[in-house]
Design an enzyme around this catalytic site. Sequence first.
Site, short mmCIF file in Angstrom:
data_model
loop_
_atom_site.label_atom_id
_atom_site.label_comp_id
_atom_site.label_asym_id
_atom_site.label_seq_id
_atom_site.Cartn_x
_atom_site.Cartn_y
_atom_site.Cartn_z
N GLU A 9 0.89 -1.16 0.00
CA GLU A 9 0.00 0.00 0.00
C GLU A 9 0.92 1.20 0.00
O GLU A 9 1.64 1.44 0.96
CB GLU A 9 -0.88 -0.03 1.25
N CYS A 61 -3.29 7.41 5.54
CA CYS A 61 -3.22 7.02 4.12
C CYS A 61 -4.48 7.43 3.38
O CYS A 61 -4.49 7.47 2.16
CB CYS A 61 -2.98 5.52 3.99
#
Lengths: 514, 514
Positions: free
Chosen positions: B248, B285
């Site tokens: 990620e 994020c």
Amino acid sequence: MVKTPLTTMKLPKENMNTYLTPVTTPEMVDQAAHWAHEAHLISAQQTPEIRASWLVSVAQGLRDNSDELIALAMTDTNLSRKRLEGELTRSAFQLELLAEEIRSGVALDAVIDHADPHWGMGPRPDIRRVNVPLGVIGVFGASNFPFAFSVIGGDSASALAAGCAVLHKIHPGHLALARRTAEIVIDVLHGAGAPDGLFGVVEGREAAVALVQHPLVKAIGFTGSTAGGRALFDLACARPEPVPFFGELGSINPVFVLPGAWGRRQEEILAGYANSFTMGMGQFCTKPGLLFVPAGEKENGGYEKLVALLREVQLDKLLTPGLHESYLTTRDEVSKLAGIKVLVPGSDDEKPEPTVFTIDIHDVRYNPEVLHREMFGPATILVEYEDTAQLVELAGQLQGQLTVTLHADDDDDLTTLMEAITAKTGRVVFNEWPTGVTVSYAQHHGGPYPATTAPSATSVGTASIGRFMRPVAYQGLPDSALPPSIQESNPWGIARRVDGQFHPAAGDGATDEF
Amino acid sequence: MVKTPLTTMKLPKENMNTYLTPVTTPEMVDQAAHWAHEAHLISAQQTPEIRASWLVSVAQGLRDNSDELIALAMTDTNLSRKRLEGELTRSAFQLELLAEEIRSGVALDAVIDHADPHWGMGPRPDIRRVNVPLGVIGVFGASNFPFAFSVIGGDSASALAAGCAVLHKIHPGHLALARRTAEIVIDVLHGAGAPDGLFGVVEGREAAVALVQHPLVKAIGFTGSTAGGRALFDLACARPEPVPFFGELGSINPVFVLPGAWGRRQEEILAGYANSFTMGMGQFCTKPGLLFVPAGEKENGGYEKLVALLREVQLDKLLTPGLHESYLTTRDEVSKLAGIKVLVPGSDDEKPEPTVFTIDIHDVRYNPEVLHREMFGPATILVEYEDTAQLVELAGQLQGQLTVTLHADDDDDLTTLMEAITAKTGRVVFNEWPTGVTVSYAQHHGGPYPATTAPSATSVGTASIGRFMRPVAYQGLPDSALPPSIQESNPWGIARRVDGQFHPAAGDGATDEF
């Protein structure tokens, strides 16, 4: 009159019914990728029922044109009519099974979590997930299955089922067949109402590279050699936006024969082996290239039966002159490896007679490379072991495989071996032979590298569709803005998971209670 | 007394209760990988019930030691007690939910096809498929979630649930916390009867490379920067045996505000935005780094509320001095991009005040890079558009995202925009904010590159387990030689698909009819 362009051509749209252009330039790949991208956006919006109907039409198109296609395949390749007929049937069935699978909705993996103020980590919003197609898929056909792993083989069929568009790189090993198959697929899809551009083909090495590197191409399906596949895999990984590369590369498909089975069924096992490793002249991805047997047979004359059986094998030319050449080269390299002995020499003829090498486990220990060399043709190696503990050791030295086969009887102990084998393969075959890969729900045609570049993916069976989709979660959306697949009323009647519980498709005969 | 080695140490087994070695050499990584590999073989053989009990024990271990762990986290990071308490709860819950998921058997994806002589492509053998663990998983923790995406965060939890072993690369941003968490995890796993070596940690840059390259490491889970993640992804792809890299990386998380919603709920939307992009000092994020709003507000004074709200934000230091430095550098680079204007300047202080830039769509057209720059800290960009057709254009220029958010009312038309957004993201959020990622069945925390390196994978939710498994098909095996998960009698009572039909787990309250 076919309106949809075959992407091999740089022709005005009016002339799209001419198909013969031997090379696709990168500019043509770019144009084709844009058409395909637009087409996939339309396909993605269709109901499963409509997309399924396209696949069924293509299956029917293959059947309707089977005489012509099989005649072309027999000219392009050295494969027999019977084999090609079976392969065409398989390819048509595959399209129909994938059509059924998308109708059921299983491939969409629809999951609904209703809002839950008492969720264990704190209030949960309404969140719903469903798979969406990746986009344009580049598909590389294999030489050895001109129907089942080629133009409209498993990769193309599963990508279309997923709602993706396909750009297929034609294999030069069956050019006329591939072009005609593509014409039929494009024609049938057009007639069935699918968007123009949903399926196209490209030709030539330059087009292959352009396809793997094109920004609108979102995944690759590949079946072929380890060297070729790895080169394209590396390109796919090195892109500014790397994309998944589902490559089926090399596999030796070892067969472990345990002492109990060997003692009782030696003749049957050797007959099965002779048949399996020479099937299709040894050019199957699941050809058994290694047979592990208890030592001592050579002295006992136990292999004479094998030698006799191999004399009866129906010989054919290999698929292409190039493959013939590289088969002989690899076979001769293997013959020179330390410890290799020749049991059946075979021949270099246009229709080569089968070759059998032997080696004993002591020599393998000093030279495990002998377990890693795929000979793509009718050659195989018998490895003689001394006790069954050595089988676990041998399994440990294998690379990743599509299949590993066991021949064992009730008195053979599989406990440790089973674990060692499972670690190396995508399919374990028991008292059968690895050649022949059924298309079904449970099938897994894959395995650790170098068998494939994506060990979780299968290129055969209903699970192959999932490779070309990715999940999207929708949080807090009003029902009307959701895809139908995850709307509250389940308008498509598909299988879904709701708040952790499974609910099968409406027509599935099981629970349907929400 | 803890018996299991923390792999940061090169100490005789007797001294394994000393944990403080700042660097793990490649030799130590090699040793740890071998231990981990052996441990995973044991874990793979356990019933789901037993493996679930290990995860539940670890969750309890986190809760039992929460005072100590949160104190360490507050020393190591600048995060608040409240935030850390929530994160610890989330991490414990995550372990428990994954435990429940493996008990149900869903993650095993067990599929049984009985032999069928009338199967459409020719007789079908008995073939059964089930997921097996990949092996040792290398996990790289993130700096911004010292519990939920670190030592025993989602990647570690899902890998353990899958039956894999974990070697976790400690993030230097919360060293003392990470080491102590690892001690607790190892201690608890040992106490719960899990095999020694199932979980270990390594430290240092050299160990990171060794971990990604080790032949026994079969997949990587990574959460971090795009640059760091891409470098490790490239290493994973370049291995002789490439392995899946579930990374990620970066996401801007754009928010599209449609005119209807903006007209009626401007104040509420700006308040939500101010809260969401400054949450955790903008180091999430899923921080919204772009807000697309109708043009004209600046002249109307509509942003004064936002400016006022931002004055109320609780300021904190950024996670590490390194992140502080790189945040300021990136923010200042963005400030110099053509067309960028400063609405709220922010500050360079140790606890930096939030920054808001604006740009209008015409400048974005000439400089789409402005849509691709992640500022990891409390800074964001307002993009002013003139009509809603431009939103589809803007969506088309985005890179892959973890989330895209829509704020819309009933009179806002979403038809075309929805499709354009879905193409770019793993999660669509509606009239809510992207920060806050629930752990559930439907969650998908992933997305197209550069949001992740594997667009089909999620690092949050029950579907995360599947990343660390691969299917194996068993053809023609006697029942007793099969894994219990696919034996005819279903001894584990798990969810399975049989001859195409779904059968839920025994305790699932739905059909159970075979």
